[in-house]
Motif scaffolding. Structure first.
Motif, PDB file in Angstrom:
ATOM      1  N   GLU A  14       0.747  -1.254  -0.060  1.00  0.00           N
ATOM      2  CA  GLU A  14      -0.018  -0.066  -0.015  1.00  0.00           C
ATOM      3  C   GLU A  14       0.935   1.345  -0.157  1.00  0.00           C
ATOM      4  OE1 GLU A  14      -2.717  -0.429   3.188  1.00  0.00           O
ATOM      5  OE2 GLU A  14      -3.535  -2.330   2.395  1.00  0.00           O
ATOM      6  N   ILE A  15       2.224   1.037   0.143  1.00  0.00           N
ATOM      7  CA  ILE A  15       2.966   2.352   0.020  1.00  0.00           C
ATOM      8  C   ILE A  15       2.822   2.923  -1.416  1.00  0.00           C
ATOM      9  CG2 ILE A  15       5.260   3.157   0.486  1.00  0.00           C
ATOM     10  CD1 ILE A  15       5.498   0.783   2.303  1.00  0.00           C
ATOM     11  N   GLU A  16       2.658   4.227  -1.408  1.00  0.00           N
ATOM     12  CA  GLU A  16       2.467   4.701  -2.690  1.00  0.00           C
ATOM     13  C   GLU A  16       3.719   4.618  -3.653  1.00  0.00           C
ATOM     14  OE1 GLU A  16      -0.102   6.768  -3.660  1.00  0.00           O
ATOM     15  OE2 GLU A  16       0.674   6.614  -5.660  1.00  0.00           O
ATOM     16  N   GLY A  17       3.742   4.013  -4.965  1.00  0.00           N
ATOM     17  CA  GLY A  17       4.832   4.007  -5.871  1.00  0.00           C
ATOM     18  C   GLY A  17       5.510   2.800  -5.714  1.00  0.00           C
ATOM     19  N   GLY A  98      -0.021 -10.216   5.792  1.00  0.00           N
ATOM     20  CA  GLY A  98       1.162  -9.416   6.416  1.00  0.00           C
ATOM     21  C   GLY A  98       0.864  -8.015   6.507  1.00  0.00           C
ATOM     22  N   ALA A  99       1.363  -7.557   7.610  1.00  0.00           N
ATOM     23  CA  ALA A  99       1.394  -5.996   7.716  1.00  0.00           C
ATOM     24  C   ALA A  99       2.481  -5.420   6.969  1.00  0.00           C
ATOM     25  CB  ALA A  99       1.449  -5.738   9.429  1.00  0.00           C
ATOM     26  N   ASP A 100       2.569  -4.094   7.092  1.00  0.00           N
ATOM     27  CA  ASP A 100       3.587  -3.309   6.318  1.00  0.00           C
ATOM     28  C   ASP A 100       4.927  -3.677   7.229  1.00  0.00           C
ATOM     29  OD1 ASP A 100       5.544  -1.154   6.025  1.00  0.00           O
ATOM     30  OD2 ASP A 100       3.526   0.068   5.360  1.00  0.00           O
ATOM     31  N   ILE A 101       5.874  -4.027   6.489  1.00  0.00           N
ATOM     32  CA  ILE A 101       7.247  -4.200   7.168  1.00  0.00           C
ATOM     33  C   ILE A 101       8.051  -3.072   7.939  1.00  0.00           C
ATOM     34  CG2 ILE A 101       7.773  -6.175   5.782  1.00  0.00           C
ATOM     35  CD1 ILE A 101       9.934  -4.355   4.422  1.00  0.00           C
ATOM     36  N   ARG A 102       7.022  -1.783   7.780  1.00  0.00           N
ATOM     37  CA  ARG A 102       7.530  -1.039   8.791  1.00  0.00           C
ATOM     38  C   ARG A 102       6.918  -1.144  10.126  1.00  0.00           C
ATOM     39  NH1 ARG A 102       6.218   4.014   5.032  1.00  0.00           N
ATOM     40  NH2 ARG A 102       4.264   2.646   5.026  1.00  0.00           N
ATOM     41  N   GLU A 103       6.323  -1.979  10.257  1.00  0.00           N
ATOM     42  CA  GLU A 103       5.950  -2.193  11.853  1.00  0.00           C
ATOM     43  C   GLU A 103       6.448  -3.262  12.483  1.00  0.00           C
ATOM     44  OE1 GLU A 103       1.513  -3.204  11.870  1.00  0.00           O
ATOM     45  OE2 GLU A 103       0.923  -1.728  10.810  1.00  0.00           O
ATOM     46  N   PRO A 104       6.537  -3.437  13.880  1.00  0.00           N
ATOM     47  CA  PRO A 104       7.670  -4.209  14.309  1.00  0.00           C
ATOM     48  C   PRO A 104       7.409  -5.623  14.034  1.00  0.00           C
ATOM     49  CG  PRO A 104       6.418  -2.635  15.887  1.00  0.00           C
ATOM     50  CD  PRO A 104       5.798  -2.827  14.734  1.00  0.00           C
ATOM     51  N   PRO A 165      11.610   1.532  -8.304  1.00  0.00           N
ATOM     52  CA  PRO A 165      11.747   2.639  -7.266  1.00  0.00           C
ATOM     53  C   PRO A 165      12.812   2.241  -6.197  1.00  0.00           C
ATOM     54  CG  PRO A 165       9.811   1.322  -6.961  1.00  0.00           C
ATOM     55  CD  PRO A 165      10.255   0.840  -8.124  1.00  0.00           C
ATOM     56  N   VAL A 166      13.916   2.178  -6.614  1.00  0.00           N
ATOM     57  CA  VAL A 166      14.878   1.281  -5.804  1.00  0.00           C
ATOM     58  C   VAL A 166      15.134   2.275  -4.500  1.00  0.00           C
ATOM     59  CG1 VAL A 166      17.393   0.768  -5.268  1.00  0.00           C
ATOM     60  CG2 VAL A 166      16.282   0.298  -7.467  1.00  0.00           C
ATOM     61  N   ASP A 167      15.488   3.615  -4.641  1.00  0.00           N
ATOM     62  CA  ASP A 167      15.273   4.570  -3.503  1.00  0.00           C
ATOM     63  C   ASP A 167      14.284   4.294  -2.468  1.00  0.00           C
ATOM     64  OD1 ASP A 167      17.635   5.272  -4.681  1.00  0.00           O
ATOM     65  OD2 ASP A 167      16.837   7.218  -5.267  1.00  0.00           O
ATOM     66  N   LEU A 168      13.043   4.337  -2.965  1.00  0.00           N
ATOM     67  CA  LEU A 168      11.941   4.071  -1.927  1.00  0.00           C
ATOM     68  C   LEU A 168      12.014   2.685  -1.224  1.00  0.00           C
ATOM     69  CD1 LEU A 168       9.162   4.774  -1.192  1.00  0.00           C
ATOM     70  CD2 LEU A 168       8.180   3.667  -3.070  1.00  0.00           C
ATOM     71  N   LYS A 169      12.288   1.854  -2.023  1.00  0.00           N
ATOM     72  CA  LYS A 169      12.547   0.436  -1.293  1.00  0.00           C
ATOM     73  C   LYS A 169      13.560   0.263  -0.273  1.00  0.00           C
ATOM     74  CE  LYS A 169      10.746  -2.450  -5.436  1.00  0.00           C
ATOM     75  NZ  LYS A 169      11.134  -3.375  -6.348  1.00  0.00           N
TER      76      LYS A 169
END
Lengths: 351, 351
Positions: A14-17, A98-104, A165-169
């Motif tokens: 769901e992260i834009e881009g 799975g949740a967003d990997i930015r979650e713990p 979008p390597v930088d975003l990843k």
């Protein structure tokens, strides 16, 4: 021989881009369910849309299905965290979205699903399986998982978007490690922890499945690109050294120059079969050759099977037939709305 | 063409003496899961046993699978209340295991599962489906459902046992009506209530599936005996008049003399295909001809497909091959214990 599609979701998508595996962010969540139905039935059944990229490139599942219609092989779908109902029959291994990997702790079900998929893989009576994946956002989680294993030398740079979008990843992966209990390299030899803390449920299930299948002597073809490379790395970190094949598309191979040495490092026999989607006659299929949706839903594995059977030359035509079918039945094909009814609501009035 | 196995459970099967669809009462609960695996893979995968009757007659699923191996048709399993995990891919329609019909409200999920299965049946892209069932105890619940619909003239007297325990079934059915909110005949034109109060989840799902398929113009073959006759009655009470075919085995047909007029009443074209299991060469398959496990798991439907394809003469040999496979891999085949591990527990120690 059986082609097994491991289908699931991560909210990382769901992260834009970050992904092209759906016409819009609202529709991404349906892509794995729809891919599963296309593989099983040759058309969508419950899923409200046929997955296309924002630019209109059709899902690679139509290629896999087309090869299946040509060769008649068995197929199965494993539910690795589907977030919407699918009409496809699915095997359950206890995975959740799975949740967003930015979650713990984004994939709490990963260790259990890995173990259940491993048991399932061991018990399968097939001599050979081809394993594919469908999960929007999966290349980002694969990158994070390779980092967690300490396999930084392996390429994790392909994407369903023409401009990766390597930088975003990189930012997302860095945030994933910041929030999680593990650091890069710290999940070496503990693949379940890599997928649990920075991965996705499809990597967990596919790695478990392949681990179990190889352990029981089943021949395994990994049909895909960098996500399947991450699966192979997880299998090696699970302590299973048996060789396997990595079958991918020419579009993915062109996008990842380091694929051959990476496959070699992981003791994978790399094979690439070209369906000729860059020819003028390919019509809408030329979008693959143009670098959109280069791989996925087992496409590379299916092309490998077609090549083995000497049928690669008719895949293009067969894919057009499936594509016409999945995009040819009215509103379901528009891919622009997630609330299109799958049949006439008037007919719901049962006695 | 697709064969769809509707697989589920009812605790009605636990009543002593009511069914032969398992070697013992403890093992009955595994029969639908194992049948589903045999159809999908040609062998058990997660299920701990290959279903046999107390006398050793193998599950009819081996016949259905044998025909599938001969003809190569697609198959799917719908989860209509499985009570144990299956390794077979299954479609979910929200069904849960059914309780004993002597309880007041044994199949609460029936109306919802009927509706979801109806949607699924409508959306299926197949031109033709063959529908089978696997649910121990299902002939008793079918009898109760026919009563609830007021279809007392229809036969509901076959059984997986050579000596049909009719008196016991009558007592169970009477107790079902005593405890429930509906009286015999009171569920006419409300099939969801018949299956909810005195039926089982397989009848609910199969009836919904067939209703939806017929509504969308799909040709339907009901592959089975009296349970599929009850499914047809439910479909008629749902207001769907489209003709269908009832394909059954000669063993079931011999056991139910009124089958032909009953099929006629329900506008079903009755067809019976004989695989010759009464021949001396049939070996363990002669148990079918002897009146054990006369039908089930889509066997009659599969035989019908074999006959259409001119392959009926090789079904016996193909069934022997499948039977040798499913009973030939060590402890899993004994059918006498439900705690046999499906693989080496030593190998569970992951890294």
């Amino acid at each position: 021989m059986r082609l097994i599609l491991v289908a699931g979701t991560t909210r990382t998508a769901e992260i834009e881009g970050i992904t092209a595996a759906g016409a819009s962010r609202d529709l991404l969540v349906h892509t794995p369910s729809a891919d599963s139905e296309i593989l099983a039935y040759g058309d969508t059944v419950r899923a409200p849309v046929t997955p296309v990229s924002p630019g209109g490139c059709p899902t690679p599942a139509v290629v896999t299905r087309a090869v299946r219609e040509l060769l008649g092989f068995d197929a199965a779908v494993v539910d690795a965290g589907l977030a919407t109902p699918t009409g496809a029959p699915t095997v359950s291994v206890g995975a959740r979205p799975g949740a967003d990997i930015r979650e713990p702790d984004p994939v709490r079900t990963a260790p259990g699903a890995f173990a259940a998929a491993r048991e399932f893989g061991r018990a399968l009576p097939d001599d050979r399986i081809v394993v594919g994946e469908t999960i929007p956002g999966g290349t980002t989680t694969a990158m994070a998982v390779l980092r967690a294993l300490g396999e930084d030398a392996l390429p994790a740079t392909s994407s369903s978007l023409p401009e990766n979008p390597v930088d975003l990843k990189e930012r997302v992966v860095a945030a994933a490690f910041e929030s999680s209990e593990i650091d890069p390299g710290q999940a070496a030899h503990t693949p379940e922890l890599a997928v649990r803390f920075v991965g996705d449920p499809v990597l967990a299930v596919a790695a478990g499945l392949v681990t179990g299948a190889l352990e029981s002597g089943t021949e395994v073809v990994l049909g895909g690109g960098t996500q399947l490379l991450a699966v192979a790395a997880l299998v090696r970190h699970a302590g299973v050294p048996a060789p396997a094949t990595l079958a991918t598309t020419p579009y993915l191979a062109a996008d990842v120059p380091d694929l051959a040495p990476a496959a070699d490092t992981l003791d994978l026999d790399l094979t690439v079969a070209d369906p000729g989607f860059d020819a003028p006659a390919a019509g809408p299929l030329s979008a693959y050759a143009d670098g959109v949706a280069k791989e996925g839903a087992g496409m590379g594995g299916a092309l490998h099977l077609a090549a083995e059977a000497g049928r690669l030359g008719v895949v293009r035509e067969a894919t057009r037939t499936v594509l016409d079918r999945v995009t040819g039945d009215g509103d379901r094909s528009t891919g622009v709305s997630d609330d299109v009814p799958i049949d006439d609501p008037e007919a719901d009035d049962g006695p």
